[in-house]
Write a protein that holds these residues in place. Sequence first.
Motif, PDB file in Angstrom:
ATOM      1  N   CYS A   9       0.841  -1.201   0.000  1.00  0.00           N
ATOM      2  CA  CYS A   9       0.000   0.000   0.000  1.00  0.00           C
ATOM      3  C   CYS A   9       0.874   1.248   0.000  1.00  0.00           C
ATOM      4  O   CYS A   9       1.968   1.251   0.548  1.00  0.00           O
ATOM      5  N   LYS A  10       0.377   2.295  -0.620  1.00  0.00           N
ATOM      6  CA  LYS A  10       1.104   3.555  -0.693  1.00  0.00           C
ATOM      7  C   LYS A  10       0.618   4.511   0.391  1.00  0.00           C
ATOM      8  O   LYS A  10      -0.549   4.497   0.763  1.00  0.00           O
ATOM      9  N   ILE A  11       1.523   5.344   0.884  1.00  0.00           N
ATOM     10  CA  ILE A  11       1.202   6.341   1.900  1.00  0.00           C
ATOM     11  C   ILE A  11       1.240   7.724   1.263  1.00  0.00           C
ATOM     12  O   ILE A  11       2.194   8.069   0.567  1.00  0.00           O
ATOM     13  N   ILE A  12       0.192   8.498   1.504  1.00  0.00           N
ATOM     14  CA  ILE A  12       0.135   9.888   1.053  1.00  0.00           C
ATOM     15  C   ILE A  12       0.227  10.770   2.289  1.00  0.00           C
ATOM     16  O   ILE A  12      -0.588  10.675   3.193  1.00  0.00           O
ATOM     17  N   SER A  13       1.242  11.625   2.318  1.00  0.00           N
ATOM     18  CA  SER A  13       1.419  12.550   3.435  1.00  0.00           C
ATOM     19  C   SER A  13       0.756  13.877   3.079  1.00  0.00           C
ATOM     20  O   SER A  13       0.981  14.421   1.998  1.00  0.00           O
ATOM     21  N   VAL A  14      -0.065  14.374   3.972  1.00  0.00           N
ATOM     22  CA  VAL A  14      -0.752  15.652   3.748  1.00  0.00           C
ATOM     23  C   VAL A  14      -0.551  16.546   4.966  1.00  0.00           C
ATOM     24  O   VAL A  14      -0.330  16.072   6.065  1.00  0.00           O
ATOM     25  N   GLY A  15      -0.619  17.829   4.741  1.00  0.00           N
ATOM     26  CA  GLY A  15      -0.572  18.779   5.843  1.00  0.00           C
ATOM     27  C   GLY A  15       0.785  19.394   6.085  1.00  0.00           C
ATOM     28  O   GLY A  15       1.725  18.712   6.462  1.00  0.00           O
ATOM     29  N   GLY A  16       0.882  20.673   5.831  1.00  0.00           N
ATOM     30  CA  GLY A  16       2.073  21.425   6.178  1.00  0.00           C
ATOM     31  C   GLY A  16       3.184  21.437   5.148  1.00  0.00           C
ATOM     32  O   GLY A  16       4.206  22.068   5.365  1.00  0.00           O
ATOM     33  N   HIS A  17       3.012  20.771   4.042  1.00  0.00           N
ATOM     34  CA  HIS A  17       4.069  20.738   3.030  1.00  0.00           C
ATOM     35  C   HIS A  17       3.981  21.982   2.152  1.00  0.00           C
ATOM     36  O   HIS A  17       2.970  22.239   1.522  1.00  0.00           O
ATOM     37  N   ARG A  18       5.077  22.756   2.125  1.00  0.00           N
ATOM     38  CA  ARG A  18       5.108  23.984   1.337  1.00  0.00           C
ATOM     39  C   ARG A  18       6.346  24.091   0.457  1.00  0.00           C
ATOM     40  O   ARG A  18       6.340  24.786  -0.531  1.00  0.00           O
ATOM     41  N   ASP A  19       7.402  23.410   0.846  1.00  0.00           N
ATOM     42  CA  ASP A  19       8.689  23.545   0.165  1.00  0.00           C
ATOM     43  C   ASP A  19       8.905  22.371  -0.792  1.00  0.00           C
ATOM     44  O   ASP A  19       8.984  21.217  -0.372  1.00  0.00           O
ATOM     45  N   CYS A  20       9.024  22.684  -2.060  1.00  0.00           N
ATOM     46  CA  CYS A  20       9.159  21.669  -3.101  1.00  0.00           C
ATOM     47  C   CYS A  20      10.383  20.781  -2.890  1.00  0.00           C
ATOM     48  O   CYS A  20      10.316  19.566  -3.056  1.00  0.00           O
ATOM     49  N   ILE A  32       2.711  13.078  -1.924  1.00  0.00           N
ATOM     50  CA  ILE A  32       2.484  14.191  -1.013  1.00  0.00           C
ATOM     51  C   ILE A  32       1.338  15.037  -1.549  1.00  0.00           C
ATOM     52  O   ILE A  32       1.339  15.429  -2.717  1.00  0.00           O
ATOM     53  N   GLY A  33       0.353  15.291  -0.675  1.00  0.00           N
ATOM     54  CA  GLY A  33      -0.781  16.129  -1.046  1.00  0.00           C
ATOM     55  C   GLY A  33      -0.394  17.600  -1.032  1.00  0.00           C
ATOM     56  O   GLY A  33       0.286  18.050  -0.117  1.00  0.00           O
ATOM     57  N   VAL A  34      -0.822  18.325  -2.051  1.00  0.00           N
ATOM     58  CA  VAL A  34      -0.480  19.750  -2.145  1.00  0.00           C
ATOM     59  C   VAL A  34      -1.716  20.618  -2.372  1.00  0.00           C
ATOM     60  O   VAL A  34      -1.645  21.653  -3.024  1.00  0.00           O
ATOM     61  N   CYS A  35      -2.835  20.222  -1.808  1.00  0.00           N
ATOM     62  CA  CYS A  35      -4.075  20.974  -2.021  1.00  0.00           C
ATOM     63  C   CYS A  35      -3.995  22.412  -1.514  1.00  0.00           C
ATOM     64  O   CYS A  35      -4.349  23.337  -2.222  1.00  0.00           O
ATOM     65  N   ARG A  36      -3.544  22.602  -0.287  1.00  0.00           N
ATOM     66  CA  ARG A  36      -3.510  23.952   0.293  1.00  0.00           C
ATOM     67  C   ARG A  36      -2.633  24.901  -0.523  1.00  0.00           C
ATOM     68  O   ARG A  36      -3.059  25.990  -0.858  1.00  0.00           O
ATOM     69  N   PRO A  37      -1.395  24.513  -0.862  1.00  0.00           N
ATOM     70  CA  PRO A  37      -0.588  25.437  -1.664  1.00  0.00           C
ATOM     71  C   PRO A  37      -1.254  25.793  -2.995  1.00  0.00           C
ATOM     72  O   PRO A  37      -1.184  26.935  -3.442  1.00  0.00           O
ATOM     73  N   LEU A  38      -1.925  24.839  -3.615  1.00  0.00           N
ATOM     74  CA  LEU A  38      -2.593  25.125  -4.885  1.00  0.00           C
ATOM     75  C   LEU A  38      -3.813  26.029  -4.711  1.00  0.00           C
ATOM     76  O   LEU A  38      -4.114  26.840  -5.584  1.00  0.00           O
TER      77      LEU A  38
END
Length: 67
Positions: free
Chosen positions: A18-29, A45-51
């Motif tokens: 299974c794959k893990i998706i990390s979300v929350g607080g990621h801003r730096d590419c 890595i989820g990037v919804c907030r930055p988008l």
Amino acid sequence: MFCEFSRKAKSKIAHTGCKIISVGGHRDCMKMNALIEEGEVADLIGVCRPLCVDPCVAKKWLSGTND
């Protein structure tokens, strides 16, 4: 905080494929790329907030800027 949780979850389910998706607080590419390359924290890595905040963020990241 979220990275530590993701790291623990990934180690527990590594044998399942299974794959893990990390979300929350990621801003730096660069940091996001490092987390994925490291392979111990997340596969995606989820990037919804930055988008949502900056629709041009993907273009900025691809050009190598984090502003």
